[in-house]
Design a protein around this motif. Structure first.
Motif, PDB file in Angstrom:
ATOM      1  N   ALA A  56      42.695   3.988  99.137  1.00 47.08           N
ATOM      2  CA  ALA A  56      43.809   2.876  99.875  1.00 47.08           C
ATOM      3  C   ALA A  56      43.495   1.912  99.687  1.00 47.08           C
ATOM      4  CB  ALA A  56      43.911   3.887 101.113  1.00 47.08           C
ATOM      5  N   GLU A  57      42.016   1.576 100.581  1.00 45.27           N
ATOM      6  CA  GLU A  57      41.575   0.506 100.497  1.00 45.27           C
ATOM      7  C   GLU A  57      41.741  -0.265  99.264  1.00 45.27           C
ATOM      8  OE1 GLU A  57      38.129   0.870 102.683  1.00 45.27           O
ATOM      9  OE2 GLU A  57      39.039   1.274 104.491  1.00 45.27           O
ATOM     10  N   ARG A  58      40.986  -0.307  98.382  1.00 46.04           N
ATOM     11  CA  ARG A  58      40.745  -0.362  97.229  1.00 46.04           C
ATOM     12  C   ARG A  58      42.237  -1.001  96.191  1.00 46.04           C
ATOM     13  NH1 ARG A  58      36.178   3.735  94.802  1.00 46.04           N
ATOM     14  NH2 ARG A  58      34.417   2.385  96.820  1.00 46.04           N
ATOM     15  N   SER A  59      43.074   0.184  96.818  1.00 51.64           N
ATOM     16  CA  SER A  59      44.434  -0.505  95.698  1.00 51.64           C
ATOM     17  C   SER A  59      45.331  -1.032  96.813  1.00 51.64           C
ATOM     18  CB  SER A  59      44.891   0.976  95.577  1.00 51.64           C
ATOM     19  OG  SER A  59      45.643   1.657  96.515  1.00 51.64           O
ATOM     20  N   GLY A  60      45.350  -0.963  98.247  1.00 54.61           N
ATOM     21  CA  GLY A  60      46.105  -1.789  98.928  1.00 54.61           C
ATOM     22  C   GLY A  60      47.631  -1.245  98.750  1.00 54.61           C
ATOM     23  N   LEU A  61      47.393   0.417  99.183  1.00 57.43           N
ATOM     24  CA  LEU A  61      48.534   0.779  99.459  1.00 57.43           C
ATOM     25  C   LEU A  61      47.782   1.297 101.255  1.00 57.43           C
ATOM     26  CD1 LEU A  61      48.864   3.583  96.431  1.00 57.43           C
ATOM     27  CD2 LEU A  61      50.222   1.695  96.714  1.00 57.43           C
ATOM     28  N   SER A  62      48.845   2.060 101.547  1.00 56.38           N
ATOM     29  CA  SER A  62      48.951   2.562 102.839  1.00 56.38           C
ATOM     30  C   SER A  62      48.393   3.768 102.489  1.00 56.38           C
ATOM     31  CB  SER A  62      49.848   2.969 103.765  1.00 56.38           C
ATOM     32  OG  SER A  62      50.814   3.824 103.630  1.00 56.38           O
ATOM     33  N   ARG A  63      47.120   4.487 103.837  1.00 56.39           N
ATOM     34  CA  ARG A  63      46.886   5.599 103.607  1.00 56.39           C
ATOM     35  C   ARG A  63      48.088   6.559 103.513  1.00 56.39           C
ATOM     36  NH1 ARG A  63      42.078   5.412 108.446  1.00 56.39           N
ATOM     37  NH2 ARG A  63      41.399   3.648 107.181  1.00 56.39           N
ATOM     38  N   ALA A  64      48.818   6.822 104.405  1.00 55.27           N
ATOM     39  CA  ALA A  64      49.933   7.740 103.697  1.00 55.27           C
ATOM     40  C   ALA A  64      50.525   7.730 102.130  1.00 55.27           C
ATOM     41  CB  ALA A  64      50.977   7.686 104.578  1.00 55.27           C
ATOM     42  N   ILE A  65      50.702   6.464 101.606  1.00 51.46           N
ATOM     43  CA  ILE A  65      50.919   7.059 100.580  1.00 51.46           C
ATOM     44  C   ILE A  65      50.128   7.136  99.003  1.00 51.46           C
ATOM     45  CG2 ILE A  65      52.052   5.095  98.418  1.00 51.46           C
ATOM     46  CD1 ILE A  65      53.566   3.698 100.211  1.00 51.46           C
ATOM     47  N   ALA A  66      48.525   6.629  99.676  1.00 52.18           N
ATOM     48  CA  ALA A  66      47.626   7.387  98.883  1.00 52.18           C
ATOM     49  C   ALA A  66      47.720   8.700  99.493  1.00 52.18           C
ATOM     50  CB  ALA A  66      46.446   6.145  99.628  1.00 52.18           C
ATOM     51  N   TYR A  67      48.117   9.101 100.324  1.00 54.06           N
ATOM     52  CA  TYR A  67      47.344  10.481 100.389  1.00 54.06           C
ATOM     53  C   TYR A  67      48.321  11.559 100.093  1.00 54.06           C
ATOM     54  CZ  TYR A  67      43.739  10.819 103.691  1.00 54.06           C
ATOM     55  OH  TYR A  67      42.205  11.070 104.486  1.00 54.06           O
ATOM     56  N   ARG A  68      49.350  11.034 100.137  1.00 54.33           N
ATOM     57  CA  ARG A  68      50.924  11.579  99.179  1.00 54.33           C
ATOM     58  C   ARG A  68      50.704  11.003  97.867  1.00 54.33           C
ATOM     59  NH1 ARG A  68      55.378   9.291  97.141  1.00 54.33           N
ATOM     60  NH2 ARG A  68      54.678   7.893  98.177  1.00 54.33           N
ATOM     61  N   LEU A  69      50.140  10.177  97.461  1.00 55.07           N
ATOM     62  CA  LEU A  69      50.045  10.970  95.786  1.00 55.07           C
ATOM     63  C   LEU A  69      48.891  11.290  95.422  1.00 55.07           C
ATOM     64  CD1 LEU A  69      51.016   6.641  94.971  1.00 55.07           C
ATOM     65  CD2 LEU A  69      52.385   8.699  94.413  1.00 55.07           C
ATOM     66  N   VAL A  70      47.695  10.985  95.673  1.00 59.45           N
ATOM     67  CA  VAL A  70      46.465  12.330  95.445  1.00 59.45           C
ATOM     68  C   VAL A  70      47.499  13.449  95.375  1.00 59.45           C
ATOM     69  CG1 VAL A  70      44.568  12.106  96.075  1.00 59.45           C
ATOM     70  CG2 VAL A  70      44.852  10.095  96.202  1.00 59.45           C
ATOM     71  N   GLY A  71      48.356  13.870  96.754  1.00 61.70           N
ATOM     72  CA  GLY A  71      47.746  15.087  97.017  1.00 61.70           C
ATOM     73  C   GLY A  71      49.500  16.241  95.201  1.00 61.70           C
ATOM     74  N   SER A  72      50.168  15.065  95.228  1.00 64.81           N
ATOM     75  CA  SER A  72      50.649  15.092  93.641  1.00 64.81           C
ATOM     76  C   SER A  72      50.085  14.832  92.606  1.00 64.81           C
ATOM     77  CB  SER A  72      51.552  14.138  93.650  1.00 64.81           C
ATOM     78  OG  SER A  72      52.678  14.008  92.606  1.00 64.81           O
ATOM     79  N   LEU A  73      48.883  14.035  92.372  1.00 60.38           N
ATOM     80  CA  LEU A  73      48.303  14.468  91.135  1.00 60.38           C
ATOM     81  C   LEU A  73      46.925  15.586  90.922  1.00 60.38           C
ATOM     82  CD1 LEU A  73      47.866   9.810  91.076  1.00 60.38           C
ATOM     83  CD2 LEU A  73      48.499  11.471  89.393  1.00 60.38           C
ATOM     84  N   ALA A  74      46.698  15.228  92.170  1.00 63.01           N
ATOM     85  CA  ALA A  74      45.789  16.834  92.189  1.00 63.01           C
ATOM     86  C   ALA A  74      46.587  18.544  92.487  1.00 63.01           C
ATOM     87  CB  ALA A  74      44.898  16.819  93.967  1.00 63.01           C
ATOM     88  N   SER A  75      47.937  18.188  92.782  1.00 67.93           N
ATOM     89  CA  SER A  75      48.310  19.217  92.335  1.00 67.93           C
ATOM     90  C   SER A  75      48.742  19.661  90.840  1.00 67.93           C
ATOM     91  CB  SER A  75      49.935  19.742  92.954  1.00 67.93           C
ATOM     92  OG  SER A  75      50.551  18.724  92.566  1.00 67.93           O
ATOM     93  N   ARG A  76      48.523  18.839  90.415  1.00 65.89           N
ATOM     94  CA  ARG A  76      49.225  19.104  88.267  1.00 65.89           C
ATOM     95  C   ARG A  76      47.422  19.035  88.116  1.00 65.89           C
ATOM     96  NH1 ARG A  76      53.924  16.369  86.619  1.00 65.89           N
ATOM     97  NH2 ARG A  76      53.140  17.626  84.728  1.00 65.89           N
ATOM     98  N   GLY A  77      46.660  18.185  88.701  1.00 57.73           N
ATOM     99  CA  GLY A  77      45.144  18.489  87.743  1.00 57.73           C
ATOM    100  C   GLY A  77      44.402  18.349  87.227  1.00 57.73           C
ATOM    101  N   PHE A  78      45.170  16.154  87.608  1.00 61.16           N
ATOM    102  CA  PHE A  78      44.585  14.586  87.259  1.00 61.16           C
ATOM    103  C   PHE A  78      43.730  14.534  88.181  1.00 61.16           C
ATOM    104  CE2 PHE A  78      48.769  15.010  85.336  1.00 61.16           C
ATOM    105  CZ  PHE A  78      48.534  14.426  84.552  1.00 61.16           C
ATOM    106  N   LEU A  79      44.192  14.788  89.513  1.00 64.19           N
ATOM    107  CA  LEU A  79      42.783  14.912  89.825  1.00 64.19           C
ATOM    108  C   LEU A  79      41.756  16.143  91.399  1.00 64.19           C
ATOM    109  CD1 LEU A  79      44.220  11.672  92.023  1.00 64.19           C
ATOM    110  CD2 LEU A  79      42.404  12.281  90.064  1.00 64.19           C
ATOM    111  N   ALA A  80      41.050  15.764  91.282  1.00 61.88           N
ATOM    112  CA  ALA A  80      40.326  16.842  92.532  1.00 61.88           C
ATOM    113  C   ALA A  80      39.684  16.775  92.983  1.00 61.88           C
ATOM    114  CB  ALA A  80      39.392  18.059  90.871  1.00 61.88           C
ATOM    115  N   MET A  81      39.372  17.286  94.599  1.00 62.64           N
ATOM    116  CA  MET A  81      38.230  16.704  95.359  1.00 62.64           C
ATOM    117  C   MET A  81      37.290  17.750  95.606  1.00 62.64           C
ATOM    118  SD  MET A  81      39.950  14.674  97.291  1.00 62.64           S
ATOM    119  CE  MET A  81      39.394  15.321  98.278  1.00 62.64           C
ATOM    120  N   GLY A  82      36.386  16.263  95.269  1.00 61.49           N
ATOM    121  CA  GLY A  82      34.689  17.137  95.098  1.00 61.49           C
ATOM    122  C   GLY A  82      33.810  17.088  96.674  1.00 61.49           C
ATOM    123  N   PRO A  83      32.585  16.202  96.231  1.00 61.38           N
ATOM    124  CA  PRO A  83      31.346  16.688  97.245  1.00 61.38           C
ATOM    125  C   PRO A  83      31.912  15.661  98.451  1.00 61.38           C
ATOM    126  CG  PRO A  83      29.889  17.251  95.850  1.00 61.38           C
ATOM    127  CD  PRO A  83      31.685  16.981  94.696  1.00 61.38           C
TER     128      PRO A  83
END
Length: 267
Positions: A50-77
Motif C-alpha cells: 500500500a505504501e509503495r503503490s500510494g493506495l490506502s490500506r483498505a483498497i490494497a487489502y481488497r485488491l490483494v484478496g481478489s488477486l489471491a483468490s484467483r491464484g495470481f498472488l499468494a501469502m508467504g512467510p
C-alpha cells in the motif's frame, strides 16, 4: 463575420453511468496490476505494498484478496505477498509456446525450402486451432494465414492433425460445429484413415480450394502438442504432389518431436 463554435466537454457528472463504470473498472484493473507487479518484483506485506503503490490500506487489502483468490498472488512467510500458482502456470505456458516456436522454426524453414510451399505450425486451444508460425514458400499465389489466426479444428488440415488422437465421439462433436462446405460427406472415413496414417491430406472447399498436408507434433509423452502443414492453392498441390510431401511432413514433425524429448522420433 466568422463564427466560432464552442463545444462544451461533458463534466464527470454528465457522463453516462456506463462510462463512469468503465472508467472505474479500468482504474481498479490498473491498481491491481500495479500491486501484482510490485509483489512479483519483491515480496512484501500488504501494508508495504500500500505504501509503495500510494493506495490506502483498505483498497490494497481488497485488491490483494481478489488477486489471491484467483491464484495470481499468494501469502508467504511473515505475511508477505508473492506471486501465486496461476502466475507460475501462465509463465510456463508462455515459455512452452515460445520454446516450441523456436524449436520448430528450422524445420519449417527446411519444409518450405524442400516443398516450395508455405509451411505453418499451430496448436490447439479448446475447439480451435491457433496459428503460431508461418514460413513463406516460393509459390506465386501463396497462402498467407498469419500467426494468431484462429480456426475451428474441423475446418483445416492443420486443425484435423491436432485431432487425430481424439476418437470418433470428439470428432462428431467438433465436425458438427463447422459449416457445411468444410464437412465432406465422407469426413469420418477420411479422419479414420488419417489417424491410421498419421498424416492429414486436406482438400479445401470452394472458392479458395486450398489443399494441405499436415502432421501432428508429439512431445516426450507422446501427446499431440502442435501440428505442422504445408498449404497451397490446388494447382500447386494436386493429389500426386500431396502424396510426395507426406514423407517430408513426417520427417519435420518427428524432428520437432525429437527436440521436445520424444525418443525414437527422428533419425
Amino acid at each position: 463575420m466568422t463564427t466560432t463554435a464552442i463545444v462544451r466537454r461533458p463534466a464527470a457528472e454528465d457522463a453516462p453511468e456506463e462510462s463512469r463504470a468503465a472508467k472505474a473498472g479500468t482504474q481498479t484493473l490498473d491498481r491491481g496490476l500495479d500491486l501484482l507487479e510490485l509483489a512479483v518484483q519483491e515480496p512484501a506485506t500488504v501494508i508495504q505494498l500500500a505504501e509503495r503503490s500510494g493506495l490506502s490500506r483498505a483498497i490494497a487489502y481488497r485488491l490483494v484478496g481478489s488477486l489471491a483468490s484467483r491464484g495470481f498472488l499468494a501469502m508467504g512467510p511473515n505475511n508477505q505477498v508473492r506471486g501465486g500458482r496461476l502466475l507460475l502456470r501462465l509463465r510456463h505456458l508462455v515459455q512452452d509456446q515460445t520454446d516450441l516456436v523456436a524449436l520448430a522454426r528450422p524445420q519449417l524453414e527446411w519444409l518450405a525450402q524442400e516443398s516450395g510451399m508455405s509451411a505453418f505450425m499451430g496448436r490447439r486451444e479448446g475447439d480451435e486451432s491457433v496459428h503460431m508460425l508461418r514460413v513463406p514458400g516460393r509459390e506465386r499465389v501463396a497462402v498467407t494465414t498469419q500467426p494468431g489466426t484462429r480456426r475451428r479444428l474441423g475446418e483445416t488440415g492443420l486443425g484435423k492433425a491436432l485431432l487425430l488422437d481424439d476418437g470418433e465421439g470428439s470428432w462428431r462433436r467438433l465436425f458438427g460445429q463447422v459449416d457445411a462446405p468444410h464437412r465432406r460427406p465422407d469426413w469420418l472415413a477420411e479422419m479414420t484413415a488419417a489417424a491410421a496414417r498419421g498424416v492429414v491430406l486436406q482438400c479445401g472447399p470452394a472458392p479458395d480450394h486450398i489443399h494441405s498436408v499436415a502432421a501432428p507434433v508429439r512431445d516426450a509423452a507422446g501427446g499431440i502438442v502442435a501440428a505442422i502443414n504445408v498449404a497451397a492453392a490446388a494447382p500447386y498441390l494436386d493429389a500426386d504432389r500431396m502424396q510426395e510431401l507426406v514423407p517430408l511432413l513426417r520427417t519435420a514433425a518427428a524432428e520437432i518431436g525429437a527436440a521436445l524429448g520424444r525418443e525414437g522420433a527422428a533419425g
